[in-house]
Write an enzyme that holds these catalytic residues in place. Structure first.
Site, PDB file in Angstrom:
ATOM      1  N   SER A 192     -26.266  16.559  38.746  1.00 13.16           N
ATOM      2  CA  SER A 192     -25.174  15.588  38.677  1.00 13.16           C
ATOM      3  C   SER A 192     -24.989  14.977  40.056  1.00 13.16           C
ATOM      4  CB  SER A 192     -23.872  16.269  38.247  1.00 13.16           C
ATOM      5  OG  SER A 192     -22.753  15.424  38.460  1.00 13.16           O
TER       6      SER A 192
ATOM      7  N   TYR B  57     -17.843  23.128  38.540  1.00  9.78           N
ATOM      8  CA  TYR B  57     -18.882  22.293  37.923  1.00  9.78           C
ATOM      9  C   TYR B  57     -19.789  21.673  38.987  1.00  9.78           C
ATOM     10  CZ  TYR B  57     -21.176  18.644  35.240  1.00  9.78           C
ATOM     11  OH  TYR B  57     -22.117  17.834  34.665  1.00  9.78           O
TER      12      TYR B  57
END
Length: 266
Positions: free
Chosen positions: A140, A153
């Site tokens: 990400s 995350y």
């Protein structure tokens, strides 16, 4: 395409990024092994792709947070000589961050976002370095911008980026290829599952999943180790990466840096 490129194993393949990878890879000539928890969705996708492409599409239902299921998938990677590509896509986000979640939720995200891709990459990498093969790890952009989202995350995605860069360096002369893909906000079900609304973002910030995967595969085709589909100015990442590497000579020294030296009272 009609050429056969071996078999690709795609995790988190029932929907979103994983399902689009399955579609694109089948159309590129790969047979497929689709891995996810939702067996019904996998079966429907497998049937459609088989009919549309003529490729062999196998369903392997597994919950990658379950050690037994995870071991089954890892064993398949280690023993099936037809597999030439692993797409480590399965992942999750939390509703809230570190302080907002209980131990079971934190253990689950670590199991799915870190433990599972690590063990699968290890199983695949051990055989790919000798016979050839590639690992695509879905990370990400938050790996580079941890302050923009919750640290659990983003930390898990930074781990995936580091894992990929480490493999790329260690096995640069082998037959193993690795790529980390860093999506920005992408329209998938991960938002709804974690209690978030992707439409709360400005429309210009949210990429469609088909565009994301097509760009990621373009980066793969060009030999990139790190692919950031939404980043218009590649020079920004290259400058960041060069600055990061420039730190290396000063990161481990005998002497304490001058700014940390404390004067000893007379």
């Amino acid at each position: 395409m009609t050429d056969i490129r071996g078999r690709a194993l795609v995790t988190g393949a029932s929907t979103g990024i994983g399902a689009v990878y399955a579609d694109r890879l089948a159309k590129r000539g790969y047979d497929l092994i689709l891995v996810a928890r939702d067996g019904a969705r996998l079966a429907a996708l497998a049937e459609r792709l088989g009919e549309e492409t003529g490729r062999t599409v196998e369903v392997l239902r597994a919950d990658l947070t379950d050690p037994i299921d995870l071991a089954t998938v890892a064993d398949r990677l280690a023993t099936d000589a037809s597999i030439t590509l692993l797409v480590n896509n399965a992942g999750m986000s939390l509703n809230g961050g570190l302080i907002d979640n209980d131990a079971s939720a934190l253990q689950r995200i670590i199991a799915l976002n870190i433990t599972a891709p690590t063990l699968l990459a290890s199983a695949a990498g051990k055989v790919f370095v000798e016979r050839g093969g590639a690992i695509i790890n879905i990370a990400s952009v938050l790996a580079l911008a941890p302050e923009l989202f919750d640290g659990v995350y983003s930390g898990s995605k930074a781990y995936i980026l580091n894992l990929t860069l480490g493999l790329a360096k260690a096995y640069a002369e082998s037959k193993l290829r690795v790529q980390a893909v860093l999506p920005g906000a992408t329209r998938t079900e991960i938002w709804e599952r974690s209690g978030k609304d992707v439409d709360a973002f400005p429309a210009e910030m949210v990429m469609e999943v088909d565009d994301l995967v097509d760009a990621a595969l373009a980066g793969f085709d060009s030999g990139e180790t790190v692919t950031i589909p939404p980043l218009a100015d590649e020079g920004q990442y290259l400058a960041y990466d060069a600055a990061r590497k420039a730190l290396a000579p000063g990161l481990s020294r005998r002497d304490v840096a001058a700014r940390y030296r404390v004067a000893v009272p007379a």
